[in-house]
Design an enzyme around this catalytic site. Sequence first.
Site, short mmCIF file in Angstrom:
data_model
loop_
_atom_site.label_atom_id
_atom_site.label_comp_id
_atom_site.label_asym_id
_atom_site.label_seq_id
_atom_site.Cartn_x
_atom_site.Cartn_y
_atom_site.Cartn_z
N HIS A 195 0.82 -1.21 0.00
CA HIS A 195 0.00 0.00 0.00
C HIS A 195 0.85 1.26 0.00
O HIS A 195 0.49 2.26 -0.60
CB HIS A 195 -0.92 0.01 1.21
CG HIS A 195 -2.16 -0.79 0.99
ND1 HIS A 195 -2.74 -1.56 1.95
CD2 HIS A 195 -2.91 -0.94 -0.11
CE1 HIS A 195 -3.80 -2.15 1.44
NE2 HIS A 195 -3.93 -1.79 0.20
N GLU A 434 5.72 -17.42 -22.76
CA GLU A 434 6.42 -17.32 -21.48
C GLU A 434 6.85 -18.67 -20.94
O GLU A 434 7.31 -18.79 -19.81
CB GLU A 434 5.56 -16.56 -20.46
CG GLU A 434 4.14 -17.07 -20.30
CD GLU A 434 3.28 -16.20 -19.39
OE1 GLU A 434 3.80 -15.31 -18.70
OE2 GLU A 434 2.06 -16.45 -19.35
N ASP A 458 8.08 -14.73 -16.56
CA ASP A 458 7.91 -16.18 -16.47
C ASP A 458 8.91 -16.91 -17.35
O ASP A 458 9.33 -18.01 -17.03
CB ASP A 458 6.48 -16.58 -16.82
CG ASP A 458 5.56 -16.43 -15.62
OD1 ASP A 458 5.98 -16.81 -14.51
OD2 ASP A 458 4.44 -15.93 -15.77
N CYS A 505 6.20 -7.65 -22.87
CA CYS A 505 5.49 -7.01 -21.76
C CYS A 505 6.00 -7.40 -20.38
O CYS A 505 5.45 -6.99 -19.37
CB CYS A 505 4.00 -7.30 -21.85
SG CYS A 505 3.62 -9.03 -21.64
C1 PEP Z 1 5.48 -12.17 -17.48
O1 PEP Z 1 5.44 -13.33 -17.08
O2 PEP Z 1 6.52 -11.63 -17.92
C2 PEP Z 1 4.26 -11.35 -17.49
C3 PEP Z 1 4.20 -10.24 -18.19
O3 PEP Z 1 3.22 -11.72 -16.74
P1 PEP Z 1 3.20 -11.85 -15.13
O4 PEP Z 1 4.37 -11.05 -14.61
O5 PEP Z 1 1.89 -11.29 -14.72
O6 PEP Z 1 3.31 -13.31 -14.92
MG MG Z 2 3.56 -14.38 -16.76
#
Ligand code: PEP
Ligand code: MG
Length: 592
Positions: A195, A434, A458, A505
Amino acid sequence: MPPLEEIHWQGLGVSEGIVIGRVLRMHSGTRYVYRARIDEADIERELRRFRAAVRLGARQLQKIKERAEVQLGKDHAYIFDAHLLLLEDKKLIRDVEAYIVEERANAEWALKVVGDQLLSVYSEIKDEYLRERGSDIDDVVQRLLVALSGERPPHRNLSHDAVIVSQDLLPSAVAELDLNFARAIATDAGGWTSHTAIIARALGIPAVVGLRDFYRRARTGDSIIIDSSNNEVILNPSPATTEHYRHEADRLSQRGRTEALAERGPARTTDGIEIILRANVELPTEFAGVTRYGAMGIGLYRSEFLLSPRAGLITEDQQYAAYADVARVAGEAGAIVRLFDLGGERNPESWDGQQNPALGLRAIRFGLRQQEVMREQMRAILRAAAEGKLDIVLPMVTDVDDVRRARAILQEEEAGLQQRSVPFGRVRVGAMIEIPAAVLTADKIARVVDFFELGTNDLVQYTLAVDRGNDQVAEWFRTLHPAVLQEIEHSLRAAREAGIQAIVCGEMASTPAYAVLLAGFGATDLSMTPASIPRVRHALNNIDSNAAREICLDCLQCEAAEEVETLVRKRFLAKWPQVFSVRNLPASRKRQ
Ligand code: PEP
Ligand code: MG
């Protein structure tokens, strides 16, 4: 008196900026509680005392919430709804009352025992976001203990340069402060999703958390510098250090003003390659950042954050409203909604008996097993796609089969909506890349999806077999491992050859040096934490993609992560000294 020693502490910068100020120490409020055995005749009085404390706590929280609505905006005041709900939680109240009666305990002790039991359940949760929600319980328990003691919670007016230093800043303690004057926050505890971090980002003040033992060393009135982009706080800075940071702060605020406000649209490398910068979003608190930092839409909406650990799943209509909101915030560039990355520790039903949740019934596997959940979410997204541009990405895809099954379900839901004349929009379907198996079959998957999203978080975890949440093996979590880089190169090439879009991402995209490497591997579409966009844009605008490509090719020849990291440090410093310094490049992690 000799000058005080300048001390540097490392933590985790969770809200951007540099501040030079003075320490205001705030005790986290944790109280020591003792057990007292009460007479049978006093039980009733003890119960009354407890109920009065609950009523007083609720009145105080209501006031805090109103104050927070004014200072933080309605979006953030929701934190205190969670606290009020806890006070209305019949089970919590009943458990404390039962303990008072059965154990003949004083109200303080009963509250502590029941609170600790609940907290221990939360502390076991692996998911960082959910685990940190345990601080809500702690906050409410501390409030009730103060109420039981008959004291009033402190109300503080801050000096104009106050940097709040605390062990763990409870949200209601923050809201009780005059936030107009808080310049920055530094806490021993906390992580990116605590938070403290959320509130600091909402207020736009710098914060460094996870400083471990810093609170003990700082004294109210000490000079302090917070430098969140370097994950650092400096206590008793020398005049030379202060001067250096004053200069840096001026430069940053100048740059921030021009970058954040003036620069929109894609980054452009010096050789003219355009790179799209999108936002990753989890919570409504981050919506404002999407426009503030000039993101081109939302590249990843982690929809599972809609679900609360207590309430569980939400209805199709509630989801529809949330996705329509996301589409509105994303605007013309649109938003990509990731189907619930649920399962494992986030879903107790599937958690049961799963020894290894990260390899278990998670993400798309969970959706394919619990089809009603997936269908409901797809319907909500399709309906919201009538209101704005939305696409779907499937999490943790292993191969084309996962995609085909999910697409078939989507088609059935589209047909169902059509049959019932419910308005809906068309969505594109992408796959999160991933898992190493998805990388190795990326050319096949590319034929059955509209786009890829590379989840590097991941990908590192599964490629290197390193639990991303386990700090005991953090030393082995190496984003720049040659195996990971080969996978990135391979996946981006597969997308290019198939003529589909590829967005990176994972957290890698949020880090300027890594973003430059991604550009070298041919990425032209990145999605990241909104606040990182100006820094990433600045780096990309000042590099040449061919030079980045050459460095990437050399990285692919390296034998181990350490070698890649050293190479990146050397070459980036030599090539782009105006953009990179040792501070914003991967540090050496050579084992001693
Ligand atoms: C990732 O695995 O890089 C991803 C973008 O998703 P998360 O971090 O939510 O697993
Ligand atoms: Mg992920």
